[in-house]
Design a protein around this motif. Structure first.
Motif, mmCIF file in Angstrom:
data_model
loop_
_atom_site.group_PDB
_atom_site.id
_atom_site.type_symbol
_atom_site.label_atom_id
_atom_site.label_comp_id
_atom_site.label_asym_id
_atom_site.label_seq_id
_atom_site.Cartn_x
_atom_site.Cartn_y
_atom_site.Cartn_z
ATOM 1 N N HIS A 111 -10.181 7.342 2.520
ATOM 2 C CA HIS A 111 -10.582 7.950 1.247
ATOM 3 C C HIS A 111 -9.590 9.009 0.786
ATOM 4 C CE1 HIS A 111 -13.304 9.247 -1.976
ATOM 5 N NE2 HIS A 111 -13.911 8.095 -1.755
ATOM 6 N N ARG A 158 -15.618 2.047 -8.513
ATOM 7 C CA ARG A 158 -16.507 1.054 -7.899
ATOM 8 C C ARG A 158 -17.444 1.685 -6.887
ATOM 9 N NH1 ARG A 158 -13.324 -3.940 -5.600
ATOM 10 N NH2 ARG A 158 -15.480 -4.503 -5.101
ATOM 11 N N GLU A 159 -17.016 2.775 -6.268
ATOM 12 C CA GLU A 159 -17.890 3.469 -5.327
ATOM 13 C C GLU A 159 -19.128 4.035 -6.017
ATOM 14 O OE1 GLU A 159 -14.467 4.997 -2.144
ATOM 15 O OE2 GLU A 159 -15.382 6.418 -3.556
ATOM 16 N N VAL A 166 -5.289 1.132 -9.239
ATOM 17 C CA VAL A 166 -6.167 0.707 -8.140
ATOM 18 C C VAL A 166 -6.973 1.894 -7.616
ATOM 19 C CG1 VAL A 166 -6.209 -0.147 -5.760
ATOM 20 C CG2 VAL A 166 -4.764 -1.265 -7.461
ATOM 21 N N ARG A 184 -8.440 7.882 -2.464
ATOM 22 C CA ARG A 184 -9.485 7.673 -3.462
ATOM 23 C C ARG A 184 -9.850 9.004 -4.108
ATOM 24 N NH1 ARG A 184 -7.804 3.400 -2.961
ATOM 25 N NH2 ARG A 184 -8.788 1.496 -2.184
ATOM 26 N N ASN A 203 -9.744 2.687 -10.136
ATOM 27 C CA ASN A 203 -10.819 1.696 -10.244
ATOM 28 C C ASN A 203 -11.612 1.565 -8.961
ATOM 29 O OD1 ASN A 203 -12.241 -0.335 -11.805
ATOM 30 N ND2 ASN A 203 -11.382 -1.795 -10.351
ATOM 31 N N GLU A 204 -10.944 1.577 -7.798
ATOM 32 C CA GLU A 204 -11.689 1.490 -6.550
ATOM 33 C C GLU A 204 -12.601 2.703 -6.374
ATOM 34 O OE1 GLU A 204 -11.925 -1.037 -4.303
ATOM 35 O OE2 GLU A 204 -10.888 -2.118 -5.896
ATOM 36 N N SER A 205 -12.154 3.848 -6.861
ATOM 37 C CA SER A 205 -13.010 5.041 -6.806
ATOM 38 C C SER A 205 -14.200 4.888 -7.738
ATOM 39 C CB SER A 205 -12.192 6.275 -7.186
ATOM 40 O OG SER A 205 -11.072 6.428 -6.332
ATOM 41 N N GLU A 228 -16.626 0.823 -13.348
ATOM 42 C CA GLU A 228 -15.274 0.299 -13.435
ATOM 43 C C GLU A 228 -14.470 1.198 -14.367
ATOM 44 O OE1 GLU A 228 -12.914 -3.766 -14.904
ATOM 45 O OE2 GLU A 228 -15.110 -3.725 -14.780
ATOM 46 N N ASP A 243 0.847 -1.190 0.000
ATOM 47 C CA ASP A 243 0.000 0.000 0.000
ATOM 48 C C ASP A 243 0.884 1.242 0.000
ATOM 49 O OD1 ASP A 243 -2.148 1.624 2.370
ATOM 50 O OD2 ASP A 243 -2.228 1.624 0.197
#
Length: 494
Positions: A309, A156-157, A149, A312, A152-154, A161, A3
């Motif tokens: 966050h 997904r919120e 990452v 993010r 994409n994770e942002s 995608e 991370d």
């Protein structure tokens, strides 16, 4: 993959919208060409990477309200340097990651096509006479994957995608970002000015218009700095959808968070008309990769309390990044980084809703247009910063007064229930109207729209009118002049 948290930046020097406004006032109308240094720029703070050498404040043109990098062609705009996040230092090198065993190698979650065609982000390791390419190759790959990452994770919120479309290669059976080994002169690498490095990288051939170049620079000059178009238009022609554009992180700030922040600028974050914009290409609603206090008058608000966050994009997804924004929302009507053509769009909320502003598809005409203005301005999608907008095109009728009109015409009937009008007022010959109204074409004549909620004449904002649903091929804004001629910056038909 380890991370790489992105911690909080704290800038105490002059920056942001307030500072830029002050600088523009100090500079007035003076020319920039040929000056050795701009005395109105903030002072450098080399220890924190706040280097303003080689930048100038622009009053007009594509960099208006931002900085322009001097000595670089074509014109390159930037928000300016960023301060280091907590835990990082411009003068202290990030240690390399150990190369992962082949069986445990990380990889991009999604790759597309042949790895080179089309719009892509290309990772560059830029160094001088001393190269640490092999020592840091795994670090650069992992950091670029960490940026993916974050994006994409942002996404997904918001139920979607998104992946960064990197230039890629296969490494031990895994798809990974290509990292180019770029050697330049030590003098350009270590210059207290971004332009020499940019020009050296350009001379090495990294000038493709379908590339965003993510630069990991082996120097201790900046923490990070990135190109920024500041283009709010909801169109594929938005300048954030083209290149070449450059994002830079120096070796004291080699982290996924810093890289995502600077790449985010090149992809269009954060436009200054966004709901929580700082006025200097950042946001003020924490926690968020793109948010921090970037000026003395900027007030930070904690709207997303989870500190995670901070790694993010877009707290509450209302400023610059949403894969499926609600109709009528800011991101449905303005540029959305999630729509950037350098990102791979996946399933699940991946397609934004159609823009509800039907004015964008209409032909514009008017009763009269001043020779130096343009009636096409009323539906070009450019978001005004204020009623006396000196950057975007305007429609004005000076010196004509009395009744004037601007008309939107469609090839097929449109169902409309509201409209928003932004008045042009230069506090001189063109002023807000004494009164105005909306009319639709019924096939033989123009008639006032029914059930209008009222016709406000406020400055520096859209004046919204709702009315009874009507199907028409023409919508006319009819204006009666007051203290001067009349004009419009933008009309939205919804």
């Amino acid at each position: 993959m380890p991370d790489h948290p992105h911690r909080r930046r704290r800038r105490t020097l002059l920056a942001g919208a307030f500072a830029i406004t002050v600088l523009i006032g100090l500079l007035g109308g003076s020319a920039f060409a040929g000056e050795a240094a701009d005395p109105a720029l903030p002072a450098n703070d080399a220890a924190r990477g706040m280097i303003y050498n080689g930048l100038r404040v622009d009053r007009t043109g594509p960099c208006a309200g931002m900085f322009q990098v001097k000595g670089v062609t074509p014109v390159m705009c930037t928000h300016g340097p960023d301060t280091p996040p907590v835990g990082l230092s411009v003068k202290r090198r990030i240690q390399p990651l150990a190369a992962a065993p082949a069986a445990a190698a990380s990889a991009l979650a999604v790759c597309e096509g042949d790895g080179t065609s089309g719009r892509r982000v290309e990772v560059l390791y830029i160094h001088g006479s001393t190269s640490r390419y092999q020592q840091y190759l795994e670090t650069f790959r992992s950091l670029a994957e960490g940026v993916d990452v974050i994006f994409n994770e942002s996404a997904r919120e918001t139920g979607g995608e998104r992946h960064v479309r990197y230039v890629t290669e296969t490494v031990n059976g895994a798809c990974r970002p290509v990292v180019r080994d770029v050697q330049i002169a030590d003098s350009a690498l270590n210059a207290n000015d971004w332009a020499p490095l940019l020009n050296a990288v350009k001379a090495a051939g990294y000038t493709r218009t379908d590339r965003k170049y993510l630069q990991f620079v082996d120097a201790n000059v900046y923490c990070g700095i990135g190109g920024f178009a500041g283009d709010t238009r909801k169109t594929d022609a938005n300048r954030s959808n083209s290149g070449p554009e450059y994002a830079r992180a120096d070796n004291g700030c080699w982290s996924a968070g810093v890289a995502a922040h600077e790449l985010g600028h090149t992809l269009g974050a954060v436009n200054n008309n966004a709901p929580n914009a700082s006025g200097a290409a950042h946001c003020v609603d924490e926690w968020d990769v793109m948010c921090y206090k970037d000026g003395p008058n900027v007030v930070i608000q904690t709207k997303c309390t989870d500190r995670a966050h901070d790694n993010r994009l877009d707290c509450n997804h209302d400023d610059y990044y949403h894969t499926n924004p609600a109709a009528g929302s800011y991101l449905a009507n303005n540029f959305n980084v999630a729509d950037n053509l350098f990102l791979i769009k996946g399933p699940g909320g991946g397609n934004p809703q159609p823009n509800p502003n039907k004015a964008l598809a209409a032909a514009a005409s008017a009763s009269y247009t001043s020779s130096w203005e343009s009636v096409a301005a009323i539906n070009d999608g450019a978001e005004p910063a204020q009623s006396n907008d000196t950057v975007n095109p305007r429609w004005g009728t000076w010196p004509n007064t009395g009744e004037q009109w601007a008309l939107l015409t469609w090839s097929a009937a449109q169902t409309l229930t509201s409209a928003e009008v932004y008045f042009f007022d230069d506090n001189g010959g063109v002023r807000v109207p004494a009164s105005w109204k909306l009319q639709s074409w019924n096939g033989s004549a123009y008639v006032d729209v029914a059930g209008a909620s009222g016709y406000p004449v406020a400055l520096n904002q859209y004046n919204r009118v709702t009315f009874t649903s009507v199907s028409t091929t023409r919508l006319r804004v009819l204006l009666q002049s007051g203290a001067g001629s009349v004009g419009l910056l933008e009309v939205k038909a919804l």
